[in-house]
Design a protein around this motif. Structure first.
Motif, PDB file in Angstrom:
ATOM      1  N   SER A 156      73.247 -19.198  60.156  1.00  0.00           N
ATOM      2  CA  SER A 156      72.494 -18.854  58.949  1.00  0.00           C
ATOM      3  C   SER A 156      73.167 -17.707  58.206  1.00  0.00           C
ATOM      4  CB  SER A 156      71.056 -18.445  59.301  1.00  0.00           C
ATOM      5  OG  SER A 156      70.368 -19.532  59.842  1.00  0.00           O
TER       6      SER A 156
ATOM      7  N   LEU B 101      62.117 -16.456  59.524  1.00  0.00           N
ATOM      8  CA  LEU B 101      63.292 -16.927  60.280  1.00  0.00           C
ATOM      9  C   LEU B 101      63.796 -15.843  61.234  1.00  0.00           C
ATOM     10  CD1 LEU B 101      65.833 -18.860  58.056  1.00  0.00           C
ATOM     11  CD2 LEU B 101      64.624 -19.665  60.064  1.00  0.00           C
TER      12      LEU B 101
ATOM     13  N   TRP C  49      54.680 -23.295  58.981  1.00  0.00           N
ATOM     14  CA  TRP C  49      55.946 -24.020  58.827  1.00  0.00           C
ATOM     15  C   TRP C  49      56.433 -24.508  60.187  1.00  0.00           C
ATOM     16  CZ3 TRP C  49      58.164 -24.599  53.921  1.00  0.00           C
ATOM     17  CH2 TRP C  49      59.375 -25.282  53.905  1.00  0.00           C
TER      18      TRP C  49
ATOM     19  N   ALA D   8      62.722 -25.445  61.383  1.00  0.00           N
ATOM     20  CA  ALA D   8      63.521 -24.445  60.661  1.00  0.00           C
ATOM     21  C   ALA D   8      63.117 -24.348  59.186  1.00  0.00           C
ATOM     22  CB  ALA D   8      64.986 -24.810  60.774  1.00  0.00           C
ATOM     23  N   LEU D   9      63.510 -23.235  58.595  1.00  0.00           N
ATOM     24  CA  LEU D   9      63.105 -22.952  57.209  1.00  0.00           C
ATOM     25  C   LEU D   9      64.359 -22.842  56.330  1.00  0.00           C
ATOM     26  CD1 LEU D   9      60.365 -20.224  56.904  1.00  0.00           C
ATOM     27  CD2 LEU D   9      61.545 -21.147  54.940  1.00  0.00           C
ATOM     28  N   PRO D  10      64.426 -23.598  55.238  1.00  0.00           N
ATOM     29  CA  PRO D  10      65.621 -23.524  54.373  1.00  0.00           C
ATOM     30  C   PRO D  10      65.575 -22.260  53.520  1.00  0.00           C
ATOM     31  CG  PRO D  10      64.056 -25.079  53.456  1.00  0.00           C
ATOM     32  CD  PRO D  10      63.432 -24.554  54.713  1.00  0.00           C
ATOM     33  N   TYR D  11      66.011 -21.167  54.130  1.00  0.00           N
ATOM     34  CA  TYR D  11      65.905 -19.847  53.498  1.00  0.00           C
ATOM     35  C   TYR D  11      66.629 -19.794  52.147  1.00  0.00           C
ATOM     36  CZ  TYR D  11      70.770 -19.176  54.437  1.00  0.00           C
ATOM     37  OH  TYR D  11      72.123 -19.336  54.403  1.00  0.00           O
TER      38      TYR D  11
ATOM     39  N   ASN E 196      55.852 -19.549  61.781  1.00  0.00           N
ATOM     40  CA  ASN E 196      56.909 -20.538  61.949  1.00  0.00           C
ATOM     41  C   ASN E 196      56.917 -20.968  63.407  1.00  0.00           C
ATOM     42  OD1 ASN E 196      60.326 -20.425  62.589  1.00  0.00           O
ATOM     43  ND2 ASN E 196      59.399 -22.021  61.375  1.00  0.00           N
TER      44      ASN E 196
ATOM     45  N   PHE F 230      59.202 -29.645  58.586  1.00  0.00           N
ATOM     46  CA  PHE F 230      60.519 -29.683  57.950  1.00  0.00           C
ATOM     47  C   PHE F 230      61.498 -30.522  58.777  1.00  0.00           C
ATOM     48  CE2 PHE F 230      64.715 -27.899  56.782  1.00  0.00           C
ATOM     49  CZ  PHE F 230      64.654 -28.180  55.426  1.00  0.00           C
TER      50      PHE F 230
ATOM     51  N   HIS G 268      64.631 -31.056  59.419  1.00  0.00           N
ATOM     52  CA  HIS G 268      65.989 -30.498  59.296  1.00  0.00           C
ATOM     53  C   HIS G 268      66.994 -31.600  59.637  1.00  0.00           C
ATOM     54  CE1 HIS G 268      69.421 -27.874  59.895  1.00  0.00           C
ATOM     55  NE2 HIS G 268      69.492 -28.190  61.176  1.00  0.00           N
TER      56      HIS G 268
ATOM     57  N   ALA H 175      68.183 -26.787  56.777  1.00  0.00           N
ATOM     58  CA  ALA H 175      67.856 -25.364  56.753  1.00  0.00           C
ATOM     59  C   ALA H 175      69.087 -24.493  56.587  1.00  0.00           C
ATOM     60  CB  ALA H 175      67.115 -24.989  58.022  1.00  0.00           C
ATOM     61  N   CYS H 176      70.268 -25.059  56.788  1.00  0.00           N
ATOM     62  CA  CYS H 176      71.460 -24.226  56.814  1.00  0.00           C
ATOM     63  C   CYS H 176      72.560 -24.709  55.860  1.00  0.00           C
ATOM     64  CB  CYS H 176      71.985 -24.212  58.250  1.00  0.00           C
ATOM     65  SG  CYS H 176      73.088 -22.867  58.597  1.00  0.00           S
TER      66      CYS H 176
END
Lengths: 421, 560
Positions: A98, A244, A283, A286-289, A309, A363, A365, A396-397
């Motif tokens: 990340s 995250l 959530w 993973a979270l798409p920051y 999360n 999510f 991912h 997410a990445c």
């Protein structure tokens, strides 16, 4: 070209031309500068605990660059207390990748792995991580410690890294069944890990100190669970990276004083937080920051906030501390992502309810086959439990798997549906 | 509820205790069929998981499975277990907890697992463990001692394996996944108690050649170090990632030729895979079966030979005279039918030359449509033909980069023009002419404009994806950000060039490079690709005819 693009290009160009140390040094300077900014000029919209968390995580990422000989590559759900006891700083694929991606230096790592023949559908976290090793952007750690928990990528990427780094590797096998024999099996391996780490570092592990560390982990997880329950009727605004960071720190930093302090601060912050206003979104995965669409809809938004999360709550605090090996084994075997998908969904429903969630984003991912495979089932089960669920596809990445337009439409429509817009 | 008729107990993994289930009265069969599509399965699990997992689900949802034993082989199998359990469509569903390594107490753990299965299946079926049936279930597996090709990698379904066997001119052994189950080769020692017997059996299960989900897969070396091995067809399944790691590891180190193919575990897309298999067979020198129709000699009359390349976009014909000069050539759009276009193109090529079809001693067809063309004495894959054609056009060429309408391929060749290695894009438009067409369409510019726009770029934009779906959304986002069209095109060129470079690396490509196919006209891409390769690309004036020239040269070889 924006400054981060230039930063990423400089790193990649240096690394490409064989100046790996220089590339790492640029990375270190950039991340160091960001750490100083986070520490001294934090985003004041964040609660104090999250302002504390950001530079803390940056430190975690800096250590492998500054002192790789005192660092260990781990998979995210490895119990890291033993590593901390011998002074090894753990860092994991999800966090490191990340940060590389946030530095806009991920493309080269992905291309290297593609070129090597690694499939396009492989998890981008692991692909960037292993790619950084192959590209020599990442320095060789002292050792690698990983488990199969809880994705297939763990079984191949760390082996590949060992081939590159030629450092000792220890693998912890975790069965999928939650019972006493599985705990005993993992406990035995953790005792073997103790020997492995003592041999690798030449340091002795004191079991009493380890017990105290594992007890700290338990206190930390209890604090966090309490915080999540208390936030149900509070409003705490957040950005996309703090959940995250917490997902990383609540796993690999368990047992550290910093992580316990973070959860203590959370408990102080939640008392001071205003009453709930707007919708709470839990959530899953993973979270798409990096996503502007998600940021514009959920970051610092009084109408809808992320209140938890899944990855930050995989470990239950229900484990022993007198026998630290057994305690860590219990934590790993009973990890919420281990076992059947139904078990994972049930725990997700509980955690979402604890935090007073009005909706859940599941999510998908790209590359996480377990999450994708049970997504339809999860949606059905969350909705049966009275929590509307949105399945959101993305990465997410790796930005290139983005589809920002679709993300924005889907998430906006979901928020409209639950009355957040 | 127990199945009212005797129905098979399906299993998917070689670590399944098949002999134990047989001892409980089960009729064990593997699930290996490839469905035509995943219409039902994708309603339950979404598209982005491995095709084999979806094939299991598809079979369950069509009511064909009543008893199913899964193993926690991978994330997809764990998901499939949950999804199937939720449908309630299987009478007996069980997932075996198979450890990833053979550590100290792993055998005891497996014995406990076996006992749980005996109990669960016995309760469902109303049967108990029969020692006699257990012993009867052990059968020695036939091992070939002849020269052979192995299929390695991810599980290969029955239909695809049958096609491989039909295509290759040598024995083929399926060593993928459940197909290389080795339990049963050793008969259990007599007079063992139940616990001792299960301990022995657990050891046999663990002792098999490991698959890639095991923590230590080094035992797999025996698969590619077999002295009778003549080649490897390395199969991967879309969305199964384990085996790409093994392929990456062995592709440059094994001593035998290796072909990588990927399937989505459906019966579709066999055309492209067949081309690769045939080309691999040709490169191994197995295609010339003595006495076969393709190997017959033709007496020279006037010495003209023809090559017909039936591609997805165009059909190309080249006629060579006896001195190998190009006597006639034509390029026409393929249109609706390969056979009709081939006929028409041949007639057009002959037009005005004073030649008739009778003057042509031999004709060889190539390209996607070659199987559908009735005219011609022999059919050779476009891979071999491109190599031969490129060598004819410039003998210094060692690597051919061919980017056509539907596929892109990189071929490496020796100093005689023989194929030594090749790689093709997988089943999608990624990095092909079709990709550029779609992107030009998205940007609302003509293909001709698109081919040069990148040369005038100012900003270095990175578009990281050549998947047409992802790339299209990236392009739309960039347009929304008011990025200049020239810069976007340059970004797309870079993305395709990077992907092509990956193919070049996979085959170990070396200079000199020749580019063929319609995309060779894309000057902007050619420039970027040259930068990436750090070498000039030779683009012959006959670039688009390269396959047809190669086919004509093959035809010439048939004439004595």
């Amino acid at each position: 070209m924006n400054p981060i693009d230039i930063f990423g290009n400089v790193i990649n160009n240096l690394n490409d031309s064989g100046h790996h140390k220089a590339a790492r040094r640029v990375l270190e300077i950039g991340w160091g500068a960001m750490g100083i900014k986070m520490k001294h000029f934090p985003d004041k919209r964040l609660i104090p605990a999250d302002r504390y968390l950001a530079p803390m995580m940056m430190d975690v990422m800096m250590k492998p660059l500054i002192e790789p000989q005192n660092s260990a590559v781990v998979s995210i759900f490895t119990a890291c207390e033993l590593l901390e006891e011998v002074g090894l700083n753990p860092y994991n694929a999800e966090a490191f990748s990340s940060y590389i991606s946030a530095s806009h230096a991920e493309r080269e790592m992905l291309d290297i792995m593609d070129s090597d023949g690694i499939s396009e559908t492989f998890c981008s976290y692991h692909k960037i991580f292993a790619g950084a090793a192959v590209a020599k952007l990442m320095p060789a750690p002292r050792c690698i410690v990983h488990t199969n928990l809880i994705c297939d990528a763990n079984l191949v990427s760390f082996r590949r890294m060992q081939q590159v780094f030629q450092v000792p590797l220890f693998y912890i096998d975790v069965p999928i069944r939650q019972d006493e024999s599985s705990v005993a099996y993992v406990e035995r391996q953790l005792r073997e890990l103790k020997t492995f780490l003592e041999e690798v570092t030449g340091k002795k592990i004191d079991d009493d100190a380890l017990s105290e560390r594992v007890a700290r982990s338990k206190r930390t997880l209890n604090n966090y669970q309490r915080f999540q329950e208390l936030r149900a009727d509070r409003q705490i605004l957040t950005d996309l990276v703090s959940p995250l960071y917490c997902a990383m720190s609540n796993n690999i930093l368990l047992g550290t004083e910093q992580e316990e302090k973070y959860t203590q601060m959370l408990l102080e912050d939640v008392v001071a937080a205003p009453p709930k206003k707007g919708k709470h979104i839990y959530w899953m995965h993973a979270l798409p920051y990096w996503s502007d669409s998600v940021y514009s809809l959920l970051a610092f938004n009084e109408s809808a906030q992320i209140v938890g999360n899944e990855i930050g709550q995989t470990c239950s605090a229900d484990f022993e501390t007198d026998n630290p090996y057994r305690g860590m084994a219990q934590r790993m075997v009973y990890n919420s992502l281990n076992g059947t998908g139904s078990r994972r969904i049930d725990i997700g429903i509980k955690h979402a309810k604890d935090a007073g969630s009005d909706g859940v984003v599941w999510f998908n991912h790209w590359g996480c086959k377990h999450t994708i495979g049970i997504s339809q089932l999860a949606k059905k089960r969350f909705e049966e439990a009275g929590i509307p669920c949105l399945i959101l596809d993305g990465d997410a990445c790796d930005r290139s798997h983005g589809g920002e337009g679709q993300t924005s439409t889907r998430l906006s429509a979901f928020l409209e549906m639950i009355g957040a817009i | 509820m127990q199945c009212s008729i005797q129905c098979p107990t399906y299993y998917v993994c070689k670590y399944t205790p098949v002999e134990l289930l047989s001892a409980m009265g089960a009729d064990c069969q593997t699930l290996n069929d490839m469905p035509d599509n995943f219409d039902l399965a994708e309603q339950y699990c979404g598209p982005n998981i491995c095709g084999f997992g979806k094939s299991v689900l598809e079979k369950v949802l069509t009511g064909q499975v009543h008893e199913l034993i899964l193993v926690d082989c991978c994330d997809v199998m764990r998901s499939v277990y949950d999804v199937i359990a939720a449908t309630g469509k299987v009478d007996f569903l069980y997932i075996t907890d198979m450890l990833h390594c053979y550590k100290s107490c792993a055998k005891d753990m497996l014995v406990d697992e076996l006992k749980r299965l005996i109990s669960a299946y016995g309760e469902y079926k109303g049967t108990s463990f029969s020692i006699e049936k257990f012993y009867d279930a052990f059968h020695e597996k036939h091992e070939t001692s002849l020269p052979h090709i192995e299929v390695l990698g991810a599980r290969m379904g029955t239909q695809l394996f049958d096609m491989v066997k039909d295509t290759m001119g040598i024995e083929v052994v399926n060593e993928t996944c459940v197909n290389n189950r080795r339990v049963g080769n050793v008969i259990p020692p007599a007079d063992m108690g139940m616990d001792e017997l299960l301990q022995w059996y657990a050891g046999e299960i663990f002792a098999q050649t490991p698959c890639m989900r095991m923590a230590d897969p080094t035992g797999r070396r025996r698969l590619y170090e077999d002295p009778n091995l003549r080649g490897i067809i390395y199969h991967t399944v879309k969305f199964c990632d384990f085996y790409s790691f093994e392929y990456a590891q062995i592709k440059d180190s094994v001593d035998v030729p290796i072909l990588k193919i990927e399937s989505d575990y459906t019966t579709q897309s066999t055309g492209q895979l067949k081309t690769r298999l045939e080309a691999f067979n040709e490169s191994l020198g197995f295609e010339e079966q003595p006495g076969s129709a393709d190997n017959r000699e033709i007496q020279m009359t006037r010495g003209y030979v023809a090559g017909i390349d039936s591609g997805s976009t165009s059909t190309d014909v080249v006629i060579l005279d006896k001195d190998l000069n190009i006597a006639a050539k034509t390029i026409i759009p393929t249109g609706a039918g390969a056979a009709i276009s081939a006929d028409k193109a041949l007639d057009m090529a002959l037009e005005g030359t004073g030649l008739t079809r009778e003057d042509i001693d031999a004709t060889v067809t190539t390209g996607y449509g070659r199987a559908a063309i009735e005219i011609g004495d022999k059919s050779v894959t476009e891979i071999s033909c491109h190599a031969r054609g490129a060598h004819f056009l410039d003998p210094s060429i060692r690597t051919v980069i061919d980017i056509g309408g539907q596929d892109s391929k990189v071929i490496s060749l020796d100093e005689d023009g023989n194929v030594t290695n090749f790689a093709m894009n997988d089943k999608c438009a990624a990095g092909t002419g079709r990709f550029f067409e779609m992107m030009a369409n998205t940007m609302q510019v003509s293909l001709d404009e698109f081919a040069t726009m990148g040369l005038s770029h100012k900003e270095d934009i990175t578009i990281s994806n050549t998947c047409s779906v992802f790339a299209e959304s990236e392009v739309v986002s960039l347009i929304a950000q008011n990025k200049a069209a020239n810069d976007i095109v340059y970004g797309l060129d870079k993305a395709v060039a990077t992907r092509t470079l990956g193919l070049v690396n996979r085959v170990g490509g070396t200079p000199n490079y020749m580019m063929t196919g319609g995309v060779a006209k894309n000057t902007s891409l050619v420039r970027v690709l040259e930068d990436k390769l750090n070498s000039k690309l030779v683009i012959s004036e006959h670039a688009q005819l390269c396959g047809a020239i190669g086919a004509a040269l093959y035809a010439r070889e048939m004439v004595s």
